[in-house]
Motif scaffolding. Sequence first.
Motif, PDB file in Angstrom:
ATOM      1  N   LEU A  88       1.129  -1.068  -0.078  1.00  0.00           N
ATOM      2  CA  LEU A  88       0.019  -0.115  -0.041  1.00  0.00           C
ATOM      3  C   LEU A  88       1.006   1.143  -0.380  1.00  0.00           C
ATOM      4  CD1 LEU A  88      -2.255   1.226   0.185  1.00  0.00           C
ATOM      5  CD2 LEU A  88      -2.640   0.970   2.785  1.00  0.00           C
ATOM      6  N   GLU A  89       1.829   1.096   0.748  1.00  0.00           N
ATOM      7  CA  GLU A  89       2.901   2.572   0.724  1.00  0.00           C
ATOM      8  C   GLU A  89       3.602   2.979  -0.415  1.00  0.00           C
ATOM      9  OE1 GLU A  89       7.317   3.511   2.820  1.00  0.00           O
ATOM     10  OE2 GLU A  89       6.169   2.424   4.136  1.00  0.00           O
ATOM     11  N   LEU A  90       3.728   1.896  -1.324  1.00  0.00           N
ATOM     12  CA  LEU A  90       3.995   1.652  -2.366  1.00  0.00           C
ATOM     13  C   LEU A  90       3.120   2.430  -3.543  1.00  0.00           C
ATOM     14  CD1 LEU A  90       6.651  -0.902  -3.246  1.00  0.00           C
ATOM     15  CD2 LEU A  90       7.559   1.349  -3.244  1.00  0.00           C
ATOM     16  N   LEU A  91       2.301   1.848  -3.258  1.00  0.00           N
ATOM     17  CA  LEU A  91       1.087   2.711  -4.621  1.00  0.00           C
ATOM     18  C   LEU A  91       0.580   3.742  -3.948  1.00  0.00           C
ATOM     19  CD1 LEU A  91      -2.014  -0.438  -3.988  1.00  0.00           C
ATOM     20  CD2 LEU A  91      -0.653   0.392  -6.304  1.00  0.00           C
ATOM     21  N   MET A  92       0.516   4.462  -2.667  1.00  0.00           N
ATOM     22  CA  MET A  92       0.244   5.331  -2.378  1.00  0.00           C
ATOM     23  C   MET A  92       1.296   6.661  -2.727  1.00  0.00           C
ATOM     24  SD  MET A  92      -2.800   6.062  -1.328  1.00  0.00           S
ATOM     25  CE  MET A  92      -3.117   5.024  -2.410  1.00  0.00           C
ATOM     26  N   GLU A 108      -1.429  -1.320 -12.167  1.00  0.00           N
ATOM     27  CA  GLU A 108      -0.204  -1.656 -11.181  1.00  0.00           C
ATOM     28  C   GLU A 108      -0.357  -3.606 -11.720  1.00  0.00           C
ATOM     29  OE1 GLU A 108       2.678  -0.698 -10.447  1.00  0.00           O
ATOM     30  OE2 GLU A 108       1.906   0.724 -11.413  1.00  0.00           O
ATOM     31  N   MET A 109      -1.613  -4.173 -11.375  1.00  0.00           N
ATOM     32  CA  MET A 109      -1.931  -5.684 -11.204  1.00  0.00           C
ATOM     33  C   MET A 109      -2.074  -5.978 -12.176  1.00  0.00           C
ATOM     34  SD  MET A 109      -4.970  -7.868  -9.954  1.00  0.00           S
ATOM     35  CE  MET A 109      -6.388  -7.114 -11.212  1.00  0.00           C
ATOM     36  N   GLY A 110      -2.465  -5.495 -13.990  1.00  0.00           N
ATOM     37  CA  GLY A 110      -1.938  -5.841 -15.591  1.00  0.00           C
ATOM     38  C   GLY A 110      -0.324  -5.757 -15.226  1.00  0.00           C
ATOM     39  N   LEU A 111       0.221  -4.821 -14.994  1.00  0.00           N
ATOM     40  CA  LEU A 111       1.724  -5.063 -14.929  1.00  0.00           C
ATOM     41  C   LEU A 111       2.329  -6.342 -14.613  1.00  0.00           C
ATOM     42  CD1 LEU A 111       2.902  -1.461 -15.498  1.00  0.00           C
ATOM     43  CD2 LEU A 111       2.321  -2.538 -17.677  1.00  0.00           C
ATOM     44  N   LEU A 112       1.486  -6.009 -13.701  1.00  0.00           N
ATOM     45  CA  LEU A 112       2.743  -6.857 -13.146  1.00  0.00           C
ATOM     46  C   LEU A 112       2.153  -9.131 -13.627  1.00  0.00           C
ATOM     47  CD1 LEU A 112       4.320  -7.862 -10.435  1.00  0.00           C
ATOM     48  CD2 LEU A 112       3.064  -8.264  -9.293  1.00  0.00           C
ATOM     49  N   LEU A 113       1.106  -8.686 -13.897  1.00  0.00           N
ATOM     50  CA  LEU A 113       0.943  -9.878 -14.253  1.00  0.00           C
ATOM     51  C   LEU A 113       0.325 -10.326 -15.887  1.00  0.00           C
ATOM     52  CD1 LEU A 113      -2.678 -10.518 -11.324  1.00  0.00           C
ATOM     53  CD2 LEU A 113       0.464 -11.797 -11.163  1.00  0.00           C
TER      54      LEU A 113
END
Length: 141
Positions: A88-92, A108-113
């Motif tokens: 969460l800290e990195l997202l924020m 971010e989820m799409g990029l990672l996966l």
Amino acid sequence: KQIQIYSHSLVISEVMNAMLRIAFKAYKKNLKIGSNKTLTNYQIDNLDYKKSYRNTDDFKRHFSQIKSDIEAYSPYVILLDSDFSPNLELLMENIPSSSDFNDYFYHEMGLLLGLTIVTDDGDFSYPDIEILTENKALLRI
């Protein structure tokens, strides 16, 4: 029926909430055109979704139908919650000020996966990820 749908529980929550809000709008519209009006149009316009609608038979019927619809797809849905548990800290820290939190989360989820994002959200504008859409605004990006 052979295609798998990859999702996150956050998406399922958004879909359910959006569909119930649409049902609430229809409920208010039906109250306005109903023959046995006990509320003025102003009162109907100002009904509260949680306080005024959630205890109605209309809400319960729509909620049950939406649950049933989602359950019908459940054999084909793979939830990615455990595959994508971001910090969460990195997202924020990294979310652009022009972005909606959920959009950034899905990006971010799409990029990672390595996923393609299916959306009709006109302000989902991330050029570094594949998007499947019919939204004309997104098609111009």
